[in-house]
Write a protein that holds these residues in place. Structure first.
Motif, PDB file in Angstrom:
ATOM      1  N   LYS A 236      62.937  55.152  58.282  1.00  0.00           N
ATOM      2  CA  LYS A 236      63.073  56.476  57.659  1.00  0.00           C
ATOM      3  C   LYS A 236      62.475  56.418  56.257  1.00  0.00           C
ATOM      4  N   SER A 237      61.552  57.324  55.998  1.00  0.00           N
ATOM      5  CA  SER A 237      60.840  57.229  54.721  1.00  0.00           C
ATOM      6  C   SER A 237      61.236  58.320  53.732  1.00  0.00           C
ATOM      7  N   LYS A 238      62.054  59.262  54.171  1.00  0.00           N
ATOM      8  CA  LYS A 238      62.433  60.343  53.264  1.00  0.00           C
ATOM      9  C   LYS A 238      63.665  59.909  52.466  1.00  0.00           C
ATOM     10  N   ILE A 239      63.483  59.795  51.145  1.00  0.00           N
ATOM     11  CA  ILE A 239      64.625  59.403  50.317  1.00  0.00           C
ATOM     12  C   ILE A 239      64.767  60.378  49.151  1.00  0.00           C
ATOM     13  N   ARG A 240      65.950  60.386  48.558  1.00  0.00           N
ATOM     14  CA  ARG A 240      66.090  61.152  47.327  1.00  0.00           C
ATOM     15  C   ARG A 240      66.885  60.313  46.326  1.00  0.00           C
ATOM     16  N   LEU A 241      66.555  60.492  45.052  1.00  0.00           N
ATOM     17  CA  LEU A 241      67.245  59.742  44.003  1.00  0.00           C
ATOM     18  C   LEU A 241      68.090  60.720  43.212  1.00  0.00           C
ATOM     19  N   ARG A 242      69.394  60.518  43.283  1.00  0.00           N
ATOM     20  CA  ARG A 242      70.321  61.404  42.556  1.00  0.00           C
ATOM     21  C   ARG A 242      70.695  60.757  41.243  1.00  0.00           C
ATOM     22  N   PRO A 243      70.620  61.490  40.120  1.00  0.00           N
ATOM     23  CA  PRO A 243      70.995  60.915  38.834  1.00  0.00           C
ATOM     24  C   PRO A 243      72.425  60.382  38.892  1.00  0.00           C
ATOM     25  N   SER A 244      72.634  59.215  38.303  1.00  0.00           N
ATOM     26  CA  SER A 244      73.951  58.599  38.343  1.00  0.00           C
ATOM     27  C   SER A 244      74.147  57.790  37.068  1.00  0.00           C
ATOM     28  N   TYR A 245      75.184  57.004  37.031  1.00  0.00           N
ATOM     29  CA  TYR A 245      75.394  56.177  35.843  1.00  0.00           C
ATOM     30  C   TYR A 245      75.798  54.757  36.224  1.00  0.00           C
ATOM     31  N   PHE A 246      75.068  53.797  35.733  1.00  0.00           N
ATOM     32  CA  PHE A 246      75.485  52.391  35.749  1.00  0.00           C
ATOM     33  C   PHE A 246      75.235  51.857  34.351  1.00  0.00           C
ATOM     34  N   PRO A 247      76.127  51.059  33.804  1.00  0.00           N
ATOM     35  CA  PRO A 247      75.959  50.589  32.426  1.00  0.00           C
ATOM     36  C   PRO A 247      74.697  49.758  32.223  1.00  0.00           C
ATOM     37  N   PHE A 248      74.259  49.105  33.302  1.00  0.00           N
ATOM     38  CA  PHE A 248      73.142  48.153  33.144  1.00  0.00           C
ATOM     39  C   PHE A 248      71.775  48.750  33.411  1.00  0.00           C
ATOM     40  N   THR A 249      71.731  50.028  33.788  1.00  0.00           N
ATOM     41  CA  THR A 249      70.422  50.665  34.000  1.00  0.00           C
ATOM     42  C   THR A 249      70.369  52.005  33.260  1.00  0.00           C
ATOM     43  N   GLU A 250      69.166  52.345  32.816  1.00  0.00           N
ATOM     44  CA  GLU A 250      68.983  53.634  32.143  1.00  0.00           C
ATOM     45  C   GLU A 250      67.541  54.095  32.300  1.00  0.00           C
ATOM     46  N   PRO A 251      67.226  55.150  32.991  1.00  0.00           N
ATOM     47  CA  PRO A 251      68.168  55.972  33.748  1.00  0.00           C
ATOM     48  C   PRO A 251      68.644  55.255  35.015  1.00  0.00           C
ATOM     49  N   SER A 252      69.747  55.799  35.577  1.00  0.00           N
ATOM     50  CA  SER A 252      70.305  55.244  36.810  1.00  0.00           C
ATOM     51  C   SER A 252      70.258  56.300  37.910  1.00  0.00           C
ATOM     52  N   ALA A 253      70.251  55.825  39.131  1.00  0.00           N
ATOM     53  CA  ALA A 253      70.231  56.787  40.246  1.00  0.00           C
ATOM     54  C   ALA A 253      70.944  56.205  41.459  1.00  0.00           C
ATOM     55  N   GLU A 254      71.374  57.118  42.305  1.00  0.00           N
ATOM     56  CA  GLU A 254      71.892  56.705  43.589  1.00  0.00           C
ATOM     57  C   GLU A 254      70.863  57.103  44.641  1.00  0.00           C
ATOM     58  N   VAL A 255      70.647  56.237  45.602  1.00  0.00           N
ATOM     59  CA  VAL A 255      69.583  56.475  46.577  1.00  0.00           C
ATOM     60  C   VAL A 255      70.196  56.960  47.888  1.00  0.00           C
ATOM     61  N   MET A 279      72.320  52.934  48.241  1.00  0.00           N
ATOM     62  CA  MET A 279      72.354  51.970  47.130  1.00  0.00           C
ATOM     63  C   MET A 279      72.331  52.643  45.766  1.00  0.00           C
ATOM     64  N   GLY A 280      72.577  51.799  44.753  1.00  0.00           N
ATOM     65  CA  GLY A 280      72.437  52.237  43.368  1.00  0.00           C
ATOM     66  C   GLY A 280      71.219  51.558  42.777  1.00  0.00           C
ATOM     67  N   CYS A 281      70.603  52.203  41.793  1.00  0.00           N
ATOM     68  CA  CYS A 281      69.410  51.588  41.208  1.00  0.00           C
ATOM     69  C   CYS A 281      69.143  52.165  39.824  1.00  0.00           C
ATOM     70  N   GLY A 282      68.121  51.669  39.188  1.00  0.00           N
ATOM     71  CA  GLY A 282      67.743  52.232  37.884  1.00  0.00           C
ATOM     72  C   GLY A 282      66.788  51.317  37.157  1.00  0.00           C
ATOM     73  N   MET A 283      66.363  51.791  35.958  1.00  0.00           N
ATOM     74  CA  MET A 283      65.515  50.947  35.108  1.00  0.00           C
ATOM     75  C   MET A 283      66.445  50.063  34.283  1.00  0.00           C
ATOM     76  N   VAL A 284      66.163  48.768  34.264  1.00  0.00           N
ATOM     77  CA  VAL A 284      67.058  47.830  33.569  1.00  0.00           C
ATOM     78  C   VAL A 284      67.182  48.246  32.095  1.00  0.00           C
ATOM     79  N   ASP A 285      68.411  48.392  31.644  1.00  0.00           N
ATOM     80  CA  ASP A 285      68.666  48.815  30.262  1.00  0.00           C
ATOM     81  C   ASP A 285      68.082  47.781  29.295  1.00  0.00           C
ATOM     82  N   PRO A 286      67.340  48.210  28.276  1.00  0.00           N
ATOM     83  CA  PRO A 286      66.739  47.243  27.331  1.00  0.00           C
ATOM     84  C   PRO A 286      67.777  46.279  26.744  1.00  0.00           C
TER      85      PRO A 286
END
Ligand code: DAH
Length: 339
Positions: A236-255, A279-286
């Motif tokens: 399945k190739s259709k995905i969506r990224l919902r804005p979310s919060y994880f302390p270690f990523t910014e921005p964070s999303a739920e997939v 899953m959860g994901c995001g850009m690693v917080d600096p």
């Protein structure tokens, strides 16, 4: 006396033996020097004349019956022995070979490793007994950070600095501390949370953590990577990224992956929405990069984390998470044909 001999005939006829020794014992009892037959023969002279004939005949019948029995049993036991020979009974059917099965967690874990290794990710592991730094502080969760409460942690009673890791994100920290970018790694492993055990949640389960660090890594790279993964894993190739919060990523999303609504099962597992959170994901917080000794001005990266048990349950239609740790062979055997 004649009646007694007749009884012995019946007894001798019914006799069976499992070994040659038993046959020999039987033979001696009747035909031996001090055996029953000789005893009765000795009595012959005391028998009344008019009974001598019948007595003689009966005693001969007993003798023949015993002799025949001995011969027949010997022959039977010998032929059994022959068949056994040096290698046992060669006509016996072979021993069935039991084929083992991989555990569904291993099957799914290996699939995930396989998919990411095709795009250059290696596999890394870390300890299940962690310290506060690797599980929390380095991941931007300092002491008293409210997000710590979200993960019901098992602490070691005598030392609150030591705990059972609540997520595999702790391996990110260890990997960054020990390796220089570019980094592409996935870290599968067991994690622990102090939760009530039910069909849907357990106090231990499994996660895979992903980490990609290099120069100029963008959110688009993250999305592409995840889309590649869901296509390979679920078709399945259709995905969506919902804005979310994880302390270690910014921005964070739920997939969420679009599962569809074609069958009743699709309906049930997506609660009628067609979308399934994986899953959860995001850009690693600096801050996290700096905590782990990586220059956040030079490098950026993304991370993601997903639960293996949930995916295994989804793909193999397992209704109760407890089945995954009960080691019931009737359950485990069902995965013989899987990878
Ligand atoms: N550690 C998170 C959890 O256990 C999952 C997770 C979310 C991992 C986002 C990540 C991430 O690396 O970027 O719920």
């Amino acid at each position: 006396m004649i009646d007694k001999i007749k009884e012995l005939i019946v007894e001798a006829e019914a006799f069976t033996a499992k070994s040659k020794e038993e046959v020999e014992e039987f033979r001696i009892k009747y035909l031996g020097k001090k055996g029953l037959l000789n005893t009765y023969f000795a009595e012959f002279k005391n028998v009344a004349n008019d009974q001598k004939k019948e007595f003689g005949q009966t005693i001969n019948t007993l003798k023949n019956t015993v002799q025949e029995k001995v011969n027949a049993l010997k022959e039977e036991l010998e032929s059994k022995e022959d068949r056994k020979g040096l290698y046992g009974d060669l006509s016996r059917p072979g021993e069935p070979i039991e084929i083992g099965a991989r555990h569904p967690i291993s099957i799914v874990k290996n699939q995930i490793i396989d998919i990411f290794s095709r795009i250059g990710f290696n596999v890394s592991e870390g300890p299940e007994i962690e310290d506060d730094w690797h599980n929390f502080t380095a991941l931007n969760l300092p002491e008293y950070h409210p997000a710590r409460d979200m993960q019901d942690t098992f602490f070691i009673q005598t030392n609150p600095d030591i705990l059972l890791r609540t997520h595999t994100s702790s391996v990110q920290v260890r990997y960054m501390e020990n390796n220089k970018p570019p980094i592409r790694t996935i870290s599968p492993g067991r994690v622990y949370r102090n939760e009530a055990i039910s069909a849907r949640s357990h106090c231990f389960f499994h996660q895979v953590e992903g980490l990609y660090i290099d120069k100029d890594v963008s959110f688009a790279d993250l999305k592409q990577t995840l889309q590649y993964f869901t296509t390979e894993m679920f078709g399945k190739s259709k995905i969506r990224l919902r804005p979310s919060y994880f302390p270690f990523t910014e921005p964070s999303a739920e997939v969420d992956v679009y599962w569809g609504l074609e069958t009743e099962i699709d309906y049930r597992i997506t609660k009628g929405t067609g979308w399934l959170e994986i899953m959860g994901c995001g850009m690693v917080d600096p801050n996290v990069l700096d905590n782990c000794g990586i220059d956040s001005k030079k490098y950026s990266g993304f991370a993601f984390g997903m639960g293996i048990d949930r995916i295994a349950m989804l793909l193999h239609q397992i209704g109760d998470i407890r089945l995954l740790s009960e080691n019931d062979v009737r359950f485990l055997e069902q995965f013989k044909s899987a990878l």
